[in-house]
Design a protein around this motif. Sequence first.
Motif, PDB file in Angstrom:
ATOM      1  N   MET A 148       9.722   0.881   2.430  1.00 47.04           N
ATOM      2  CA  MET A 148       8.598   1.100   3.329  1.00 47.04           C
ATOM      3  C   MET A 148       9.000   1.996   4.495  1.00 47.04           C
ATOM      4  SD  MET A 148       6.698  -2.588   3.665  1.00 47.04           S
ATOM      5  CE  MET A 148       5.802  -1.987   5.093  1.00 47.04           C
ATOM      6  N   ALA A 150      -0.294  -8.044   6.119  1.00 50.43           N
ATOM      7  CA  ALA A 150       0.677  -7.024   6.509  1.00 50.43           C
ATOM      8  C   ALA A 150       2.074  -7.620   6.414  1.00 50.43           C
ATOM      9  CB  ALA A 150       0.405  -6.542   7.927  1.00 50.43           C
ATOM     10  N   ASN A 209      -4.045 -11.529   6.915  1.00 50.35           N
ATOM     11  CA  ASN A 209      -4.964 -11.063   7.945  1.00 50.35           C
ATOM     12  C   ASN A 209      -5.634 -12.238   8.646  1.00 50.35           C
ATOM     13  OD1 ASN A 209      -4.403  -8.411   7.311  1.00 50.35           O
ATOM     14  ND2 ASN A 209      -6.249  -8.098   6.087  1.00 50.35           N
ATOM     15  N   ASP A 254       0.813  -1.219   0.000  1.00 48.63           N
ATOM     16  CA  ASP A 254       0.000   0.000   0.000  1.00 48.63           C
ATOM     17  C   ASP A 254       0.845   1.266   0.000  1.00 48.63           C
ATOM     18  OD1 ASP A 254      -2.079  -1.795   0.197  1.00 48.63           O
ATOM     19  OD2 ASP A 254      -3.116  -0.726   1.811  1.00 48.63           O
ATOM     20  N   ILE A 255       1.782   1.384   0.949  1.00 47.93           N
ATOM     21  CA  ILE A 255       2.558   2.610   1.112  1.00 47.93           C
ATOM     22  C   ILE A 255       3.474   2.871  -0.069  1.00 47.93           C
ATOM     23  CG2 ILE A 255       4.522   1.602   2.352  1.00 47.93           C
ATOM     24  CD1 ILE A 255       2.786   4.951   3.198  1.00 47.93           C
ATOM     25  N   ASP A 299       7.510   1.511  11.749  1.00 49.53           N
ATOM     26  CA  ASP A 299       6.082   1.471  12.054  1.00 49.53           C
ATOM     27  C   ASP A 299       5.296   2.157  10.946  1.00 49.53           C
ATOM     28  OD1 ASP A 299       6.622   0.211  14.531  1.00 49.53           O
ATOM     29  OD2 ASP A 299       7.082   2.157  15.419  1.00 49.53           O
ATOM     30  N   GLY A 300       4.021   2.315  11.144  1.00 51.42           N
ATOM     31  CA  GLY A 300       3.195   2.961  10.135  1.00 51.42           C
ATOM     32  C   GLY A 300       2.459   1.956   9.283  1.00 51.42           C
ATOM     33  N   ASN A 301       2.125   2.354   8.074  1.00 52.82           N
ATOM     34  CA  ASN A 301       1.320   1.524   7.176  1.00 52.82           C
ATOM     35  C   ASN A 301       2.142   0.365   6.625  1.00 52.82           C
ATOM     36  OD1 ASN A 301      -0.355   0.411   5.259  1.00 52.82           O
ATOM     37  ND2 ASN A 301      -0.716   2.318   4.142  1.00 52.82           N
ATOM     38  N   ARG A 302       1.809  -0.854   7.041  1.00 54.52           N
ATOM     39  CA  ARG A 302       2.515  -2.041   6.563  1.00 54.52           C
ATOM     40  C   ARG A 302       1.572  -2.963   5.793  1.00 54.52           C
ATOM     41  NH1 ARG A 302       7.559  -2.265   8.505  1.00 54.52           N
ATOM     42  NH2 ARG A 302       7.735  -4.443   7.874  1.00 54.52           N
ATOM     43  N   LYS A 303       0.430  -2.425   5.377  1.00 52.08           N
ATOM     44  CA  LYS A 303      -0.548  -3.235   4.655  1.00 52.08           C
ATOM     45  C   LYS A 303      -0.036  -3.627   3.268  1.00 52.08           C
ATOM     46  CE  LYS A 303      -4.632  -1.177   6.844  1.00 52.08           C
ATOM     47  NZ  LYS A 303      -5.865  -0.384   6.594  1.00 52.08           N
ATOM     48  N   LYS A 311       9.243   5.586   3.416  1.00 57.54           N
ATOM     49  CA  LYS A 311       7.929   6.199   3.226  1.00 57.54           C
ATOM     50  C   LYS A 311       7.218   6.427   4.558  1.00 57.54           C
ATOM     51  CE  LYS A 311       7.343   6.293  -1.376  1.00 57.54           C
ATOM     52  NZ  LYS A 311       6.936   7.487  -2.158  1.00 57.54           N
ATOM     53  N   ASN A 312       7.386   5.476   5.492  1.00 59.97           N
ATOM     54  CA  ASN A 312       6.700   5.553   6.782  1.00 59.97           C
ATOM     55  C   ASN A 312       7.458   6.372   7.820  1.00 59.97           C
ATOM     56  OD1 ASN A 312       4.275   4.036   6.460  1.00 59.97           O
ATOM     57  ND2 ASN A 312       5.449   2.121   6.497  1.00 59.97           N
TER      58      ASN A 312
END
Length: 209
Positions: free
Chosen positions: A115, A153, A173, A82-83, A123-127, A118-119
């Motif tokens: 990642m 994730a 998930n 995603d990120i 941490d942050g968006n790992r989707k 970008k994050n």
Amino acid sequence: MPHRRFTAGKLVVASHNEGKVKEIRALLEPFGVETVSAAELDLPEPEETETTFTGNAELKALAAAKAADMPALSDDSGLAVDILGGEPGIYSARWAETGEGRDFGVAMTRVEKEMCEKNGGPDGNRKAQFICALTLAWADGHVETFEGSVAGALVWPARGTRGFGYDPVFQPNGHKVTFGEMDPAAKHAISHRAHAFEQLIDACFAHKS
């Protein structure tokens, strides 16, 4: 338009990736389909010039079907983060290219590095999601294509030695283990490839008795 049914007893798995070939063979085994890989037939790997999973799956399946003069099944799949705006996506295997073959340790490290950039840290968006386009093609040019996906994730460091590709960093998930740690049968039940395969079976194959 009705789907074309698969009536032959044998098909080409249009891949030189041993991990993919193994998974596809396992999925087809209950249907009594004999498989031979593109590598076993010494078929060339066509250049993947399309810009979508579906486009590349169809390109590879058609090339193998026409070269072998029998139906061929091709998978084009990859990891969409995603990120990273969906990258590496269709270039998932190419991110593993080292000049001396493919090293997915290198690819997974690159994904984690980008990642984090970008994050602003780990941490942050790992989707992320795995996406698979599965194409069954015949030598006359007819194709049937189906797409599946599985969301999850990314974890770091990588965990597990099962599976292949990016499996050791992908945790689906609802699960506490990565695809790299998961029993192959459990992975087959929920994977992106399995979801696409279910659609293929419903449309083109005789159901299990």
